[in-house]
Design an enzyme around this catalytic site. Structure first.
Site, PDB file in Angstrom:
ATOM      1  N   ARG A   1      14.057  -2.930   8.354  1.00  0.00           N
ATOM      2  CA  ARG A   1      13.435  -2.287   9.506  1.00  0.00           C
ATOM      3  C   ARG A   1      13.225  -3.302  10.620  1.00  0.00           C
ATOM      4  NH1 ARG A   1       8.370   0.761   7.062  1.00  0.00           N
ATOM      5  NH2 ARG A   1       7.435  -0.326   8.787  1.00  0.00           N
TER       6      ARG A   1
ATOM      7  N   ARG B   1       1.976  -7.979  14.018  1.00  0.00           N
ATOM      8  CA  ARG B   1       1.366  -6.818  13.363  1.00  0.00           C
ATOM      9  C   ARG B   1       0.149  -7.237  12.523  1.00  0.00           C
ATOM     10  NH1 ARG B   1       5.755  -3.972  10.004  1.00  0.00           N
ATOM     11  NH2 ARG B   1       4.379  -2.186   9.948  1.00  0.00           N
TER      12      ARG B   1
ATOM     13  N   ARG C   1      11.899  -7.260   2.514  1.00  0.00           N
ATOM     14  CA  ARG C   1      11.786  -5.808   2.348  1.00  0.00           C
ATOM     15  C   ARG C   1      13.028  -5.092   2.892  1.00  0.00           C
ATOM     16  NH1 ARG C   1       6.551  -2.206   3.828  1.00  0.00           N
ATOM     17  NH2 ARG C   1       6.987  -2.686   5.994  1.00  0.00           N
TER      18      ARG C   1
ATOM     19  N   LYS D   1       0.830  -1.216   0.000  1.00  0.00           N
ATOM     20  CA  LYS D   1       0.000   0.000   0.000  1.00  0.00           C
ATOM     21  C   LYS D   1       0.859   1.258   0.000  1.00  0.00           C
ATOM     22  CE  LYS D   1      -1.065   0.095   4.912  1.00  0.00           C
ATOM     23  NZ  LYS D   1       0.131   0.860   5.342  1.00  0.00           N
TER      24      LYS D   1
ATOM     25  N   ARG E   1      -6.280   3.416  11.436  1.00  0.00           N
ATOM     26  CA  ARG E   1      -6.017   1.996  11.630  1.00  0.00           C
ATOM     27  C   ARG E   1      -6.958   1.385  12.653  1.00  0.00           C
ATOM     28  NH1 ARG E   1      -0.339   2.331  10.145  1.00  0.00           N
ATOM     29  NH2 ARG E   1       0.823   0.432  10.150  1.00  0.00           N
TER      30      ARG E   1
HETATM   31  P1  AMP Z   1       3.783   1.679   8.959  1.00  0.00           P
HETATM   32  O1  AMP Z   1       4.989   2.300   8.352  1.00  0.00           O
HETATM   33  O2  AMP Z   1       2.479   2.286   8.463  1.00  0.00           O
HETATM   34  O3  AMP Z   1       3.773   0.184   8.852  1.00  0.00           O
HETATM   35  O4  AMP Z   1       3.819   2.030  10.529  1.00  0.00           O
HETATM   36  C1  AMP Z   1       4.888   1.612  11.337  1.00  0.00           C
HETATM   37  C2  AMP Z   1       4.462   1.611  12.792  1.00  0.00           C
HETATM   38  O5  AMP Z   1       4.046   2.941  13.179  1.00  0.00           O
HETATM   39  C3  AMP Z   1       3.259   0.738  13.111  1.00  0.00           C
HETATM   40  O6  AMP Z   1       3.624  -0.602  13.357  1.00  0.00           O
HETATM   41  C4  AMP Z   1       2.712   1.409  14.366  1.00  0.00           C
HETATM   42  O7  AMP Z   1       3.494   1.080  15.502  1.00  0.00           O
HETATM   43  C5  AMP Z   1       2.926   2.875  14.059  1.00  0.00           C
HETATM   44  N1  AMP Z   1       1.756   3.484  13.372  1.00  0.00           N
HETATM   45  C6  AMP Z   1       1.727   4.032  12.127  1.00  0.00           C
HETATM   46  N2  AMP Z   1       0.503   4.508  11.839  1.00  0.00           N
HETATM   47  C7  AMP Z   1      -0.262   4.251  12.934  1.00  0.00           C
HETATM   48  C8  AMP Z   1      -1.633   4.465  13.248  1.00  0.00           C
HETATM   49  N3  AMP Z   1      -2.472   5.041  12.380  1.00  0.00           N
HETATM   50  N4  AMP Z   1      -2.067   4.060  14.475  1.00  0.00           N
HETATM   51  C9  AMP Z   1      -1.247   3.492  15.365  1.00  0.00           C
HETATM   52  N5  AMP Z   1       0.040   3.227  15.124  1.00  0.00           N
HETATM   53  C10 AMP Z   1       0.532   3.603  13.921  1.00  0.00           C
END
Ligand code: AMP
Length: 216
Positions: free
Chosen positions: A162, A173, A127, A13, A88
C-alpha cells in the site's frame, strides 16, 4: 458484543479485529477499508478523502463521522461489531458516544494494542496486501509470509504494498497516531472501558491475550 480496537498503524489490530469478528460473529467495521473502497469507486466521499489518505494524514472528522453515523442509523445497522480504525480523534470518540447513545447501544470494551514505534516501522515495510478487492488479505514477510512470494494464499491474486506503508509515510502516520491517541485512550480509561494488550508475539498468542483480557 461491541468493541473498539485502537493501535498504531501496523500494530496488527486489523488482523486481530478480523480474527475476533470471524470467531465471535461480529461485524468487522474498518473505516480504512470503507474509505479505500470509496476512493477506488471514485465516490464523492472518496474524492474528498483521497488527498488526505495518500499523504498519510487523517481524513477530516466530519467525513468519517458521517460514514459511521449513516451505517449505524441505517435499517440494517450492525449491533455487534468491532470498530477498527475508528474513532481516531477525541472529536470522533465524542461523536461515536453520541450516536451509540442515540441508538441505545453500549460499548463493552476498548482494546489498545500497544506496539513500540521502531517495531511498527519495521513491520509496515514488510506488509503486503492482496490486490483483489473481494479479498484484501494482508501478509507480513517477517511474521506471516505468503506461501508463494508475491501471491495471495487465499485467491492467488498478486500482492502489493500500500502507498501509505512506505517508511516516511509510516513515521508521519505514527506521529498523527500519538498526537491523537493520548486523548482517546484517556477518554475511554475514564469510562472504565480501556484494556491494554501488548502487541508482540505471534498472531495466536496476541489473540489469546486479548480474549483473556476481555474475559476479566
Ligand atoms: P487504516 O486502514 O485504518 O490504516 O486507514 C487508512 C487511512 O484511512 C488512514 O491513514 C486515514 O487517512 C484514513 N482513515 C481511516 N480511518 C480513519 C478515521 N477514523 N479518521 C480519519 N482518517 C481515517
Amino acid at each position: 458484543m461491541r468493541m473498539i480496537f485502537i493501535g498504531p498503524p501496523g500494530s496488527g489490530k486489523g488482523t486481530q479485529a478480523q480474527l475476533l469478528s470471524q470467531r465471535l460473529g461480529l461485524l468487522h467495521f474498518a473505516t480504512g477499508d470503507i474509505l479505500r473502497d470509496a476512493v477506488a469507486k471514485d465516490t464523492p466521499e472518496g474524492q474528498r478523502a483521497k488527498p488526505f489518505m495518500t499523504g498519510g494524514q487523517l481524513v477530516p472528522d466530519i467525513i468519517v463521522n458521517d460514514i459511521v453515523n449513516a451505517r449505524l442509523r441505517s435499517k440494517n445497522r450492525p449491533v455487534k461489531f468491532i470498530m477498527d480504525g475508528y474513532p481516531r480523534t477525541l472529536a470522533q470518540a465524542n461523536s461515536f458516544d453520541a450516536v451509540l447513545k442515540e441508538q441505545g447501544l453500549d460499548l463493552d470494551a476498548v482494546v489498545f494494542l500497544n506496539v513500540g514505534d521502531e517495531e511498527i516501522v519495521r513491520r509496515n515495510g514488510a506488509r503486503w496486501t492482496c490486490i483483489n478487492p473481494e479479498c484484501k488479505a494482508t501478509y507480513n514477510t517477517l511474521t506471516r509470509p505468503p506461501l508463494t512470494p508475491g501471491r495471495c494464499d487465499l485467491c492467488q491474486h498478486l500482492l502489493y504494498q500500500r502507498e501509505d506503508d512506505d517508511p516516511a509515510t509510516i513515521r508521519r502516520r505514527l506521529q498523527y497516531f500519538h498526537e491523537q491517541a493520548a486523548g482517546i485512550l484517556d477518554h475511554y480509561a475514564r469510562q472504565g472501558r480501556l484494556i491494554e494488550v501488548p502487541g508482540r508475539g505471534d498472531i495466536e498468542a496476541i489473540y489469546a491475550s486479548i480474549v483473556k483480557a476481555l474475559g476479566k
